[in-house]
Design a protein around this motif. Sequence first.
Motif, PDB file in Angstrom:
ATOM      1  N   LEU A  74       0.824  -1.202   0.000  1.00 25.32           N
ATOM      2  CA  LEU A  74       0.000   0.000   0.000  1.00 25.32           C
ATOM      3  C   LEU A  74       0.863   1.258   0.000  1.00 25.32           C
ATOM      4  N   ARG A  75       1.943   1.255   0.760  1.00 26.46           N
ATOM      5  CA  ARG A  75       2.834   2.418   0.801  1.00 26.46           C
ATOM      6  C   ARG A  75       3.472   2.671  -0.555  1.00 26.46           C
ATOM      7  N   LEU A  76       3.916   1.614  -1.216  1.00 29.45           N
ATOM      8  CA  LEU A  76       4.553   1.778  -2.525  1.00 29.45           C
ATOM      9  C   LEU A  76       3.544   2.251  -3.573  1.00 29.45           C
ATOM     10  N   GLU A  77       2.293   1.855  -3.439  1.00 26.67           N
ATOM     11  CA  GLU A  77       1.252   2.349  -4.345  1.00 26.67           C
ATOM     12  C   GLU A  77       1.032   3.845  -4.134  1.00 26.67           C
ATOM     13  N   TRP A  78       1.030   4.262  -2.865  1.00 26.42           N
ATOM     14  CA  TRP A  78       0.913   5.698  -2.575  1.00 26.42           C
ATOM     15  C   TRP A  78       2.101   6.465  -3.144  1.00 26.42           C
ATOM     16  N   LEU A  79       3.290   5.917  -2.977  1.00 24.86           N
ATOM     17  CA  LEU A  79       4.505   6.563  -3.478  1.00 24.86           C
ATOM     18  C   LEU A  79       4.458   6.686  -5.001  1.00 24.86           C
ATOM     19  N   GLU A  80       4.015   5.637  -5.675  1.00 24.56           N
ATOM     20  CA  GLU A  80       3.905   5.685  -7.142  1.00 24.56           C
ATOM     21  C   GLU A  80       2.885   6.731  -7.578  1.00 24.56           C
ATOM     22  N   HIS A  81       1.789   6.835  -6.839  1.00 25.22           N
ATOM     23  CA  HIS A  81       0.768   7.846  -7.143  1.00 25.22           C
ATOM     24  C   HIS A  81       1.333   9.250  -7.015  1.00 25.22           C
ATOM     25  N   MET A  82       2.049   9.533  -5.939  1.00 23.59           N
ATOM     26  CA  MET A  82       2.600  10.875  -5.733  1.00 23.59           C
ATOM     27  C   MET A  82       3.697  11.203  -6.737  1.00 23.59           C
ATOM     28  N   ARG A  83       4.395  10.190  -7.211  1.00 22.78           N
ATOM     29  CA  ARG A  83       5.455  10.413  -8.198  1.00 22.78           C
ATOM     30  C   ARG A  83       4.908  10.777  -9.567  1.00 22.78           C
ATOM     31  N   GLU A  84       3.616  10.629  -9.759  1.00 25.04           N
ATOM     32  CA  GLU A  84       3.004  11.090 -11.000  1.00 25.04           C
ATOM     33  C   GLU A  84       3.002  12.618 -11.070  1.00 25.04           C
ATOM     34  N   PHE A  85       3.132  13.264  -9.922  1.00 23.87           N
ATOM     35  CA  PHE A  85       3.049  14.734  -9.860  1.00 23.87           C
ATOM     36  C   PHE A  85       4.331  15.381  -9.344  1.00 23.87           C
ATOM     37  N   PHE A  86       5.058  14.680  -8.477  1.00 24.27           N
ATOM     38  CA  PHE A  86       6.237  15.253  -7.841  1.00 24.27           C
ATOM     39  C   PHE A  86       7.416  14.291  -7.937  1.00 24.27           C
ATOM     40  N   THR A  87       8.613  14.833  -7.699  1.00 25.51           N
ATOM     41  CA  THR A  87       9.803  13.990  -7.565  1.00 25.51           C
ATOM     42  C   THR A  87       9.960  13.661  -6.088  1.00 25.51           C
TER      43      THR A  87
END
Length: 221
Positions: free
Chosen positions: A155-168
């Motif tokens: 779940l954490r890695l899915e959140w991280l992948e989601h945020m990386r769509e917009f930010f570094t």
Amino acid sequence: NKPIRYKARFVARCFQQEGLEFIDTFAPVAHPVTIRTIVALAATNGWALKQSDVKTAYLNAELDEPIYLEPPAGLGVPQGKLWKLRRAVYGLGAAGRLWWKLFAQKNRDFGRDFGEGMQVVTDDECSYVVRRGDEILVIAIVVDDVLQVTNSEKLRLEWLEHMREFFTVSDDGDLNWYLGVNFVKQSNGDIIAKQEAYVDRCLERYGLTDAKPKSVPLPPK
């Protein structure tokens, strides 16, 4: 707790801003009680405690009103010409607020495909929680440093992948240094928070690095 690199950054001089656009000068900062609670959750339940960093966070936010900036000397810009900013550069009074609005919007969108998405924790708008069945992820943000505690690395890695769509966003692994505090996980699962580096700096500042420690500062009478 030592510098890992040095860098230069172009910033605005907020103290010279005119108008009303610099009224809201706050940045997202989770309450210290929230940080301690997240660390306690990890220690009590044996959950993973991770940290991430958003690179050049403020520059992701677009301005909500036109702002013009006088170029710094030495760049060859003709006299009388100004720059019209497109992003919330560091130093603008409203930069922290604009960054927080953008982060909160993108963060709350995570999880809407399987639930209500990220929900703000009561009484602290800089901390969020999302659940998927028995999985749970809690995060807290302090400007651009994001603390995460979870019982599901997936779940954490899915959140991280989601945020990386917009930010570094970096994934800095297990919590180590955060806000000047060194967190050390013991073999029994306990987590100790240390500020030895801060104490050492204070001793150096006042010339006490060679002082001999005493359990009692003065002889009791």
